[in-house]
Write a protein that holds these residues in place. Sequence first.
Motif, mmCIF file in Angstrom:
data_model
loop_
_atom_site.group_PDB
_atom_site.id
_atom_site.type_symbol
_atom_site.label_atom_id
_atom_site.label_comp_id
_atom_site.label_asym_id
_atom_site.label_seq_id
_atom_site.Cartn_x
_atom_site.Cartn_y
_atom_site.Cartn_z
ATOM 1 N N LEU A 16 0.810 -1.224 0.000
ATOM 2 C CA LEU A 16 0.000 0.000 0.000
ATOM 3 C C LEU A 16 0.844 1.276 0.000
ATOM 4 O O LEU A 16 0.462 2.284 0.573
ATOM 5 C CB LEU A 16 -0.940 0.019 1.226
ATOM 6 C CG LEU A 16 -1.968 -1.092 1.340
ATOM 7 C CD1 LEU A 16 -2.748 -0.966 2.634
ATOM 8 C CD2 LEU A 16 -2.923 -1.078 0.161
ATOM 9 N N GLY A 17 2.005 1.225 -0.642
ATOM 10 C CA GLY A 17 2.849 2.422 -0.724
ATOM 11 C C GLY A 17 3.285 2.926 0.633
ATOM 12 O O GLY A 17 3.426 4.129 0.847
ATOM 13 N N GLN A 18 3.515 1.991 1.580
ATOM 14 C CA GLN A 18 3.788 2.420 2.955
ATOM 15 C C GLN A 18 5.255 2.768 3.190
ATOM 16 O O GLN A 18 6.069 1.915 3.540
ATOM 17 C CB GLN A 18 3.315 1.351 3.941
ATOM 18 C CG GLN A 18 1.791 1.284 3.991
ATOM 19 C CD GLN A 18 1.272 0.179 4.874
ATOM 20 O OE1 GLN A 18 2.001 -0.738 5.228
ATOM 21 N NE2 GLN A 18 -0.001 0.240 5.216
ATOM 22 N N HIS A 19 5.581 4.024 2.956
ATOM 23 C CA HIS A 19 6.884 4.570 3.336
ATOM 24 C C HIS A 19 6.553 5.671 4.342
ATOM 25 O O HIS A 19 5.975 6.695 3.967
ATOM 26 C CB HIS A 19 7.617 5.143 2.126
ATOM 27 C CG HIS A 19 7.975 4.090 1.118
ATOM 28 N ND1 HIS A 19 9.092 3.302 1.244
ATOM 29 C CD2 HIS A 19 7.340 3.681 0.004
ATOM 30 C CE1 HIS A 19 9.139 2.450 0.230
ATOM 31 N NE2 HIS A 19 8.081 2.658 -0.533
ATOM 32 N N TYR A 128 2.065 6.293 -3.433
ATOM 33 C CA TYR A 128 2.454 6.757 -4.766
ATOM 34 C C TYR A 128 1.808 5.962 -5.899
ATOM 35 O O TYR A 128 1.643 6.473 -6.999
ATOM 36 C CB TYR A 128 3.985 6.737 -4.922
ATOM 37 C CG TYR A 128 4.682 7.748 -4.028
ATOM 38 C CD1 TYR A 128 3.947 8.673 -3.285
ATOM 39 C CD2 TYR A 128 6.063 7.780 -3.928
ATOM 40 C CE1 TYR A 128 4.574 9.586 -2.460
ATOM 41 C CE2 TYR A 128 6.697 8.701 -3.101
ATOM 42 C CZ TYR A 128 5.948 9.601 -2.366
ATOM 43 O OH TYR A 128 6.572 10.504 -1.550
ATOM 44 N N TYR A 129 1.433 4.703 -5.631
ATOM 45 C CA TYR A 129 0.905 3.869 -6.716
ATOM 46 C C TYR A 129 -0.469 4.335 -7.212
ATOM 47 O O TYR A 129 -0.922 3.885 -8.268
ATOM 48 C CB TYR A 129 0.877 2.381 -6.292
ATOM 49 C CG TYR A 129 -0.174 2.042 -5.249
ATOM 50 C CD1 TYR A 129 -1.300 1.274 -5.572
ATOM 51 C CD2 TYR A 129 -0.059 2.480 -3.931
ATOM 52 C CE1 TYR A 129 -2.258 0.964 -4.626
ATOM 53 C CE2 TYR A 129 -1.020 2.182 -2.973
ATOM 54 C CZ TYR A 129 -2.110 1.426 -3.332
ATOM 55 O OH TYR A 129 -3.070 1.125 -2.391
ATOM 56 N N ILE A 130 -1.133 5.214 -6.451
ATOM 57 C CA ILE A 130 -2.447 5.690 -6.914
ATOM 58 C C ILE A 130 -2.530 7.223 -6.911
ATOM 59 O O ILE A 130 -3.619 7.790 -6.784
ATOM 60 C CB ILE A 130 -3.616 5.086 -6.083
ATOM 61 C CG1 ILE A 130 -3.313 5.160 -4.573
ATOM 62 C CG2 ILE A 130 -3.940 3.682 -6.514
ATOM 63 C CD1 ILE A 130 -4.509 4.804 -3.703
#
Length: 287
Positions: A16-19, A128-130
């Motif tokens: 889930l773009g977890q940074h 970032y992916y969405i």
Amino acid sequence: MPRAISARRPKTKPKLGQHFLTSDDVAARTVGALGDVSESTVLEIGPGRGILTSLLARRTPRLIAVELDRVLAAQLRLKFGMARNVEILEADVLAIDFDSLFGPRPGLGRPGIEFKPQPVRVVGNLPYYITSDILLRLFEFSKYFESIVIMVQREVADRIAAEPGGSEYGILSATAQLYARVEKLFIVPPGAFSPPPKVHSAVLRLTIDPQQEKLGVAGDGFIDFLRLSFGQKRKTLWNNLRGKYEEAGLKRALAQANVKPTARAETLDLAESAAVYRALRNPHEGS
Ligand code: SAM
């Protein structure tokens, strides 16, 4: 053998773009870019472990934070359980019905008095992916929003802020600039996050200022027209449009808008694209 097992285990990839942001300085600058929110509702997208949420909770009378990850949402609820101004929604931001969140409440409107939404400010270190999907969704409901401060991948920020004529100008730039004034504020290095992403990030501020009325292209069709114009990057406007419009009409419309058929969509500013669109819709306008 534990060692053999761990050697075979695939590298964990952040889901889930977890940074998660770990820099207090970057968090403060990001929240600061929203300006004074002491009288505004704030919508936070993807609060994660809550680094921005904690700062916001102290500044705004109403914070709605939308987090998709069930575990993170539960942790946030515990952390902000005592804060009456904070609502944690466990949801996909792309599925949120902003009309029911920010629109008129049934039974509360007064007959004859038009509902005026309270402008909401949006902030988020986005998954970032969405990024594009989130922006399009916010633009669709732009009547509720005043400004949007987002952290995105640097290259995407460059595209959103790009000016016509440059190689980075495309459908994302045109759409964003149709709805908002875009400012690129600052760059964030990978070391400001855990785990660090492979790319640099940048913070943008989008001040909502829809241009459709001014350009004479109100309604839904203009975005579809832009999408078609930018259809295939290396193709001319003529080649991208001629699948949909018959050639004589297209030729006349381009001439009427003073645009060469050999031009590419990325060289046109919004006013020129709008002129072509209007000429295609109303062949007699301006002739
Ligand atoms: N705001 C936190 C920070 O700065 O440390 C977290 C940022 S992290 C880049 C993105 C966050 O968005 C994650 O917490 C992730 O779980 C959440 N997320 C991912 N997809 C989402 C979606 N569709 N709707 C809501 N939140 C989402």
